[in-house]
Motif scaffolding. Structure first.
Motif, PDB file in Angstrom:
ATOM      1  N   MET A 396      41.291  33.156  34.086  1.00 11.30           N
ATOM      2  CA  MET A 396      41.419  35.063  33.918  1.00 11.30           C
ATOM      3  C   MET A 396      41.692  35.046  34.907  1.00 11.30           C
ATOM      4  SD  MET A 396      41.823  35.659  30.411  1.00 11.30           S
ATOM      5  CE  MET A 396      41.818  37.095  30.964  1.00 11.30           C
ATOM      6  N   ASP A 397      40.096  34.731  36.272  1.00 10.24           N
ATOM      7  CA  ASP A 397      40.423  35.798  37.288  1.00 10.24           C
ATOM      8  C   ASP A 397      41.706  34.995  38.751  1.00 10.24           C
ATOM      9  OD1 ASP A 397      38.307  36.908  37.038  1.00 10.24           O
ATOM     10  OD2 ASP A 397      36.975  35.154  37.784  1.00 10.24           O
ATOM     11  N   MET A 398      41.850  33.937  38.526  1.00  7.52           N
ATOM     12  CA  MET A 398      43.311  33.456  39.206  1.00  7.52           C
ATOM     13  C   MET A 398      44.141  33.881  38.909  1.00  7.52           C
ATOM     14  SD  MET A 398      45.097  29.906  38.511  1.00  7.52           S
ATOM     15  CE  MET A 398      46.853  30.036  38.531  1.00  7.52           C
ATOM     16  N   ILE A 399      44.713  33.937  37.385  1.00  3.88           N
ATOM     17  CA  ILE A 399      46.121  34.454  37.168  1.00  3.88           C
ATOM     18  C   ILE A 399      45.704  36.865  37.499  1.00  3.88           C
ATOM     19  CG2 ILE A 399      47.630  35.257  34.799  1.00  3.88           C
ATOM     20  CD1 ILE A 399      47.060  32.317  35.748  1.00  3.88           C
ATOM     21  N   SER A 400      44.755  36.880  37.139  1.00  3.15           N
ATOM     22  CA  SER A 400      44.517  38.519  37.586  1.00  3.15           C
ATOM     23  C   SER A 400      44.944  38.528  39.112  1.00  3.15           C
ATOM     24  CB  SER A 400      43.433  38.963  37.425  1.00  3.15           C
ATOM     25  OG  SER A 400      42.812  38.871  36.020  1.00  3.15           O
ATOM     26  N   ASN A 401      44.607  37.813  39.980  1.00  3.58           N
ATOM     27  CA  ASN A 401      44.608  37.991  41.720  1.00  3.58           C
ATOM     28  C   ASN A 401      45.932  37.732  41.960  1.00  3.58           C
ATOM     29  OD1 ASN A 401      41.556  37.628  41.839  1.00  3.58           O
ATOM     30  ND2 ASN A 401      40.908  35.837  42.539  1.00  3.58           N
ATOM     31  N   ILE A 402      46.357  36.786  41.374  1.00  2.00           N
ATOM     32  CA  ILE A 402      48.241  36.838  41.471  1.00  2.00           C
ATOM     33  C   ILE A 402      48.920  37.878  41.031  1.00  2.00           C
ATOM     34  CG2 ILE A 402      50.511  35.244  40.560  1.00  2.00           C
ATOM     35  CD1 ILE A 402      48.294  33.338  40.516  1.00  2.00           C
ATOM     36  N   SER A 403      48.377  38.896  39.730  1.00  2.00           N
ATOM     37  CA  SER A 403      49.230  40.471  39.304  1.00  2.00           C
ATOM     38  C   SER A 403      49.063  41.017  39.857  1.00  2.00           C
ATOM     39  CB  SER A 403      48.406  40.440  37.780  1.00  2.00           C
ATOM     40  OG  SER A 403      47.003  40.783  38.166  1.00  2.00           O
ATOM     41  N   THR A 404      47.340  41.143  40.758  1.00  2.00           N
ATOM     42  CA  THR A 404      47.422  42.567  41.515  1.00  2.00           C
ATOM     43  C   THR A 404      47.965  42.282  43.300  1.00  2.00           C
ATOM     44  OG1 THR A 404      46.021  41.209  42.571  1.00  2.00           O
ATOM     45  CG2 THR A 404      45.341  42.694  41.316  1.00  2.00           C
ATOM     46  N   GLN A 405      49.309  41.188  43.139  1.00  2.00           N
ATOM     47  CA  GLN A 405      49.655  40.994  44.670  1.00  2.00           C
ATOM     48  C   GLN A 405      51.309  41.449  44.653  1.00  2.00           C
ATOM     49  OE1 GLN A 405      49.986  36.402  45.300  1.00  2.00           O
ATOM     50  NE2 GLN A 405      48.273  36.951  45.075  1.00  2.00           N
ATOM     51  N   PRO A 406      51.236  42.110  46.378  1.00  2.00           N
ATOM     52  CA  PRO A 406      52.506  43.312  46.035  1.00  2.00           C
ATOM     53  C   PRO A 406      53.593  42.434  46.367  1.00  2.00           C
ATOM     54  CG  PRO A 406      51.911  42.430  48.530  1.00  2.00           C
ATOM     55  CD  PRO A 406      50.734  41.832  47.419  1.00  2.00           C
ATOM     56  N   PHE A 407      53.754  41.500  44.783  1.00  2.00           N
ATOM     57  CA  PHE A 407      55.717  40.829  44.936  1.00  2.00           C
ATOM     58  C   PHE A 407      55.694  40.827  43.235  1.00  2.00           C
ATOM     59  CE2 PHE A 407      53.938  38.160  48.137  1.00  2.00           C
ATOM     60  CZ  PHE A 407      54.197  38.867  49.374  1.00  2.00           C
ATOM     61  N   PRO A 408      56.833  41.560  43.216  1.00  2.00           N
ATOM     62  CA  PRO A 408      56.735  42.204  41.492  1.00  2.00           C
ATOM     63  C   PRO A 408      57.127  41.412  40.809  1.00  2.00           C
ATOM     64  CG  PRO A 408      57.765  43.869  42.971  1.00  2.00           C
ATOM     65  CD  PRO A 408      57.542  42.709  43.934  1.00  2.00           C
TER      66      PRO A 408
END
Length: 504
Positions: A396-408
């Motif tokens: 969950m943390d791994m996917i969440s971290n990807i979701s907060t990156q500045p690439f739509p």
């Protein structure tokens, strides 16, 4: 309005520089709604416009094309066939690309109409000129010609004309011009073959299909790669697949994959061979294809672990495609440790690969984890849950971290994974037990692009539509999710509007 068009047409006769008059006529035509234009142009002759196409002045020719596009689209296909057949035939050999495309487009309209088609079928010269347009330098012209001939072949008289007259010889003459043009003819033949078993029969009897299949094992690697793409398209129809099986093509492609291990140039055509079997698996049966041709599944796993980005990308797409089906998931699960290694690799790529591979990994993972509500048996839910936990110690943390990156594209890819698990009870339990996760879902300030808002809205919709969400997430969260869904993906609260104005 009809009288003004008539007077503008009359004013074009005998003028040395008709640009201004053509511009006025174009403006007048654009001002007329399509329905009214049909009444305005019926009964009038536009030969003068066709005559003005015979010019070296590019602006004049382009204006004439713009005018004729409007006029001819307002006329019925039958009217075109009866009144402008000769003019359109002349357009097929015009030096200007736009004129050729105009003529081919209108001929394409005519061959879709039963009565107008007869006029075209009776005009051998027009059809020969259309076929020769496939050999034109400009791809746009060739594509339009292919489209028009493909439409013609939807009838038995059209098939008879193309394959049972000397037009077949014309096609073969055009093919001989170059490798590129040969493949344009193959593209036409594959399109025609895909329509029905009868049309495939015509193409097979012409020897053009067997010629294409022979290219699969040719010496030229690039030609071989192109042939594989064509054969994959042919396999999209059931009758196409049956024909290929009868010709032993599946076995031949399987042997090509096996033989590629000793070919230093195999990287140029292996992705195409894998795509072929990937499409075959989706259209027939993943289990049957993987069991009959085990080299395919082994090669996909091998490519996923390959350092070559081109190999990895095709492997990811194929894994996602096959794994989007329940049968595909079960086939992968049976391989045990082999698939676990592949899934670990996908997770690594999603977290730290090149951006394109990260996006393709995220998409493949979301397809592997997706289960429709009617597919959610105890065994399949246990399978997707175990796969999710293989992604990371804290997935969950791994996917969440990807979701907060500045690439739509990464943000949306991560949200699609959350949407995949959002309909499954174990996924909902993870969400409610992950600190701040529900606040993240309900926070409209994250992801400001349209794609991001749509992806978040899909996630919310998946949760609201799940029969277990209200109980697992709790009534307070569920009510807020329903409110979010009711407000729509692009809702902006009054409070945020006021605070934004204040900041300005």
């Amino acid at each position: 309005m009809a009288s003004s068009i008539e007077s503008l047409l009359a004013g074009l006769s005998g003028i040395d520089d008709p640009i201004e008059e053509l511009q006025s006529l174009k403006t007048a035509l654009l001002a007329i709604p399509v329905n009214a234009l049909r009444d305005s142009v019926s009964g009038q002759r536009f030969n003068v416009i066709f005559t003005l196409l015979n010019s070296n002045d590019r602006e004049q020719v382009e204006l004439c094309v713009d005018i004729l596009e409007h006029i001819l689209m307002a006329l019925s296909p039958v009217s075109l066939a009866q009144n402008y057949r000769v003019e359109l035939q002349g357009g097929l050999t015009h030096p200007n690309e736009a004129v050729k495309i105009l003529a081919l487009t209108q001929i394409g309209r005519m061959v879709e109409h039963p009565d107008a088609t007869t006029e075209i079928l009776n005009n051998h010269d027009i059809l020969e000129a259309v076929i020769r347009c496939i050999g034109e330098e400009k791809l746009a012209v060739a594509k339009q010609a292919i489209q028009s001939l493909s439409k013609l072949s939807h009838s038995k008289p059209g098939l008879d004309k193309l394959f049972h007259t000397d037009l077949l010889t014309v096609m073969k003459d055009v093919m001989a011009k170059s490798d590129t043009i040969r493949y344009r003819i193959y593209e036409l033949v594959v399109e025609i073959s895909s329509v029905s078993p009868i049309s495939l029969g015509y193409c097979a009897n012409s020897s053009l299909i067997s010629q294409l299949l022979g290219e699969l094992t040719g010496d030229d690697i690039l030609i071989r790669a192109t042939a594989i793409e064509m054969v994959t398209t042919l396999a999209h129809s059931q009758h196409g697949r049956q024909y290929l099986a009868q010709q032993g093509i599946m076995d031949k492609i399987s042997n090509m994959i096996r033989g590629a291990e000793t070919d230093p140039l195999s990287s140029l055509y292996i992705p195409g061979l894998v795509k072929f079997f990937g499409n075959l698996a989706i259209m027939d049966s993943p289990q049957q294809v993987c069991e009959t041709y085990p080299i395919f599944q082994n090669k996909v796993f091998e490519m996923a672990l390959d350092p070559d980005p081109a190999m990895i990308g095709v492997a990811l797409d194929t894994l996602g495609l096959v794994g989007s089906t329940v049968e595909g998931k079960q086939v992968f699960q049976k391989t045990g440790e082999k698939f676990k290694a592949v899934l670990t690799r996908m997770s690594q790529l999603a977290s730290s690969g090149a951006t394109e591979l990260r996006v393709r990994s995220l998409d493949a993972i979301s397809q592997l984890l997706t289960l429709q509500s009617e597919q959610q048996t105890e065994d399949l839910l246990a399978l997707t849950e175990s796969w999710f936990h293989l992604l990371s110690k804290q997935p969950m943390d791994m996917i969440s971290n990807i979701s907060t990156q500045p690439f739509p594209e990464l943000h949306c890819g991560a949200l699609r994974i959350f949407s995949a698990i959002a309909s499954q009870p174990w996924g909902q339990k993870l969400m409610i037990n992950t600190p701040s996760f529900m606040e993240f879902i309900l926070d409209r300030s994250t992801g400001q692009t349209k794609e991001a808002k749509d992806a978040k809205f899909e996630l919310v919709g998946t949760l609201v539509c799940s029969s277990t969400a209200a109980e697992i997430l709790g009534s307070q969260h569920y009510i807020r999710l329903k409110t979010y869904l009711r407000e729509g993906p692009y809702y902006v609260s009054a409070v945020s509007i006021v605070s934004t104005e204040g900041a300005e």
